[in-house]
Design a protein around this motif. Sequence first.
Motif, PDB file in Angstrom:
ATOM      1  N   GLU A 183      -1.070   5.281  -3.625  1.00  0.00           N
ATOM      2  CA  GLU A 183      -1.190   3.835  -3.530  1.00  0.00           C
ATOM      3  C   GLU A 183      -2.658   3.426  -3.539  1.00  0.00           C
ATOM      4  OE1 GLU A 183       1.032   2.071  -0.407  1.00  0.00           O
ATOM      5  OE2 GLU A 183       2.819   3.313  -0.729  1.00  0.00           O
ATOM      6  N   LEU A 208      -2.882  13.674   9.440  1.00  0.00           N
ATOM      7  CA  LEU A 208      -1.600  13.013   9.177  1.00  0.00           C
ATOM      8  C   LEU A 208      -0.511  13.886   9.774  1.00  0.00           C
ATOM      9  CD1 LEU A 208      -2.278  12.082   5.449  1.00  0.00           C
ATOM     10  CD2 LEU A 208      -2.225  10.490   7.365  1.00  0.00           C
ATOM     11  N   LEU A 250      -5.768   1.823  -2.143  1.00  0.00           N
ATOM     12  CA  LEU A 250      -6.237   1.533  -0.800  1.00  0.00           C
ATOM     13  C   LEU A 250      -7.416   0.564  -0.834  1.00  0.00           C
ATOM     14  CD1 LEU A 250      -6.077   5.076   0.869  1.00  0.00           C
ATOM     15  CD2 LEU A 250      -4.313   3.303   0.759  1.00  0.00           C
ATOM     16  N   THR A 279       2.567  10.852   0.683  1.00  0.00           N
ATOM     17  CA  THR A 279       2.033   9.752  -0.128  1.00  0.00           C
ATOM     18  C   THR A 279       0.697   9.275   0.420  1.00  0.00           C
ATOM     19  OG1 THR A 279       4.281   9.048  -0.709  1.00  0.00           O
ATOM     20  CG2 THR A 279       2.517   7.441  -1.017  1.00  0.00           C
ATOM     21  N   ALA A 280       0.584   9.179   1.750  1.00  0.00           N
ATOM     22  CA  ALA A 280      -0.676   8.756   2.356  1.00  0.00           C
ATOM     23  C   ALA A 280      -1.778   9.761   2.068  1.00  0.00           C
ATOM     24  CB  ALA A 280      -0.494   8.576   3.859  1.00  0.00           C
ATOM     25  N   TRP A 302       6.342   9.939   3.683  1.00  0.00           N
ATOM     26  CA  TRP A 302       5.327   8.884   3.859  1.00  0.00           C
ATOM     27  C   TRP A 302       3.955   9.524   4.024  1.00  0.00           C
ATOM     28  CZ3 TRP A 302       1.456   7.318   6.965  1.00  0.00           C
ATOM     29  CH2 TRP A 302       1.067   5.970   6.922  1.00  0.00           C
ATOM     30  N   ALA A 303       3.861  10.596   4.820  1.00  0.00           N
ATOM     31  CA  ALA A 303       2.584  11.257   5.044  1.00  0.00           C
ATOM     32  C   ALA A 303       2.051  11.898   3.770  1.00  0.00           C
ATOM     33  CB  ALA A 303       2.726  12.305   6.150  1.00  0.00           C
ATOM     34  N   SER A 327      -2.945   9.293  -1.450  1.00  0.00           N
ATOM     35  CA  SER A 327      -3.695   8.040  -1.581  1.00  0.00           C
ATOM     36  C   SER A 327      -5.106   8.181  -1.028  1.00  0.00           C
ATOM     37  CB  SER A 327      -2.955   6.907  -0.869  1.00  0.00           C
ATOM     38  OG  SER A 327      -1.631   6.773  -1.352  1.00  0.00           O
ATOM     39  N   VAL A 328      -5.232   8.820   0.135  1.00  0.00           N
ATOM     40  CA  VAL A 328      -6.552   8.974   0.765  1.00  0.00           C
ATOM     41  C   VAL A 328      -7.439   9.890  -0.059  1.00  0.00           C
ATOM     42  CG1 VAL A 328      -7.739   9.871   2.795  1.00  0.00           C
ATOM     43  CG2 VAL A 328      -5.701   8.456   3.077  1.00  0.00           C
ATOM     44  N   TRP A 358      -4.230   2.691   6.630  1.00  0.00           N
ATOM     45  CA  TRP A 358      -5.587   3.125   6.241  1.00  0.00           C
ATOM     46  C   TRP A 358      -6.637   2.188   6.827  1.00  0.00           C
ATOM     47  CZ3 TRP A 358      -8.747   6.658   4.846  1.00  0.00           C
ATOM     48  CH2 TRP A 358      -9.905   6.379   4.136  1.00  0.00           C
ATOM     49  N   VAL A 395       1.087   1.836   3.635  1.00  0.00           N
ATOM     50  CA  VAL A 395       0.054   2.874   3.694  1.00  0.00           C
ATOM     51  C   VAL A 395      -1.335   2.261   3.781  1.00  0.00           C
ATOM     52  CG1 VAL A 395      -0.984   4.810   2.442  1.00  0.00           C
ATOM     53  CG2 VAL A 395       1.499   4.550   2.490  1.00  0.00           C
ATOM     54  N   ASP A 396      -1.573   1.208   3.041  1.00  0.00           N
ATOM     55  CA  ASP A 396      -2.891   0.576   3.065  1.00  0.00           C
ATOM     56  C   ASP A 396      -3.176  -0.038   4.436  1.00  0.00           C
ATOM     57  OD1 ASP A 396      -5.334  -0.263   1.766  1.00  0.00           O
ATOM     58  OD2 ASP A 396      -4.524  -2.292   1.855  1.00  0.00           O
TER      59      ASP A 396
END
Length: 470
Positions: free
Chosen positions: A185, A372, A187, A285-286, A282-283, A289-290, A433, A429-430
Amino acid sequence: MTPAATPARVDSRAKFTVRGWCFLTAAVLSLAAATWLGRKDVLALSLFLGMVPLMSALAMWLLKPRVLLKRSVDPPLVTLGDAAQVALQVRRRSAFGTRGRTPGSTTADRAAVDVHERVDPLLGRDQDFSVPVSGAPVGYTVRPRRRGIHELGPATVRVDDPFGVVTELLDVAERTSLHVAPDPEELTEHGASLARESGNDPARRAQPQPGPDNVTTREYRHGDPMRRVHWAASAKHGELMVRQEDPRSTRKAVVILDTVEQHWPGERVWAGVLPSTHEFEWAVTAAASVVEHLTRRETVVHALDDRGRPLPRGNSGAAELRDTAVGDTAATEVVHGLSQVALAPRPEPGTASDPLTVRLDREGLVHPVLLLTGTLSPDAARRYVQATAGSASCSVVMVVAAPLVRPESADVFESAGWSVVLASRWTDVDAAWLAVTGGGSLMAPPPPEPGAPQLSMDDVMGRTRSRTTA
């Protein structure tokens, strides 16, 4: 959802089709008529009608019809939401399988077999085809709805005799894997510092700040997100070019993805053939993204799992990697490698040193840390605190499953000076973040059931505080 159970072995014995049973019924009736009327010509007809299915069954049993099925997936690795094309090819290895004739075709092109293809429900529905045995491909499209390693197959091939009176099912047990990477995603730029500013942060030595003056371009590679395309440079060079920050930066960070099965107690789901939970997805994907966000902003990210092993890249496993550093050019490989990440049981405690601590000490990783994790025990939280004792600043995002109760391990992290963010699998997620810089609770409530009243965040947090107080 449970993983696809191993299908029962197909009964491959030759069986009569409806046409075959009609032949046998007609033979019996003709034999009765010949006996009643005393007609030899009717008797000959009954023998012919009976011999056709019987001889076809005998020939099917003696010759053992076989076909060779080949399945290919293009591309073999996709990002979640993208489509992949699957092609089936069948080669005949016997004299049978001559259904499906078309006028003007050769004998090799006329034969066809019915194929029932089993497909992971997260990719689509099972497929049924009439595939020519000449090797001409027949394809279909799958669009994955969850990251992971998904299997296509096995397939069941139905082979008929030339008269269509006897059929046999052949079980083709071969399976083909499709790797599905998470979709990172976008951020917000505000969270690029990863953690609260620290004056003694060794990762913030003098280096150029992100900006248009230190952004270069390179050719587009398969898997690069379209949002990174530099359209002005693409128009100038006549081919797609993507943005790539100048690698001279010395900013570094550490991202740790907890894969211990006991730390993710939510409802068990399956990422294809990999064990997982909604919170763990979810983690993942996070993490993707990070990693992508930081590497695009002149930051070298050391991407690790809970045992200090590098996160896998592309189609290679973590055991094959030694370097944990991820730059802009390798970020896409790490995102692709996250298709292989799965939950694993907690390793048995031993006398050896903690592998995560050994990794961080050996490589001198004292840079800002982002962990995470899920609902872990206070002892597990203390392990992470001890392993990262030399880091400049540390943050943790804890993905908590329902009921939304603050775990005791969050207090362990906070007492050690960590920035703690509590999230649920419905949290953006954003938003998580952005909260990393200051901590907080972003445990978004589940979507309401149809017809149920909307549950506000104040209600959720009020219930959470009351449970914690109790």
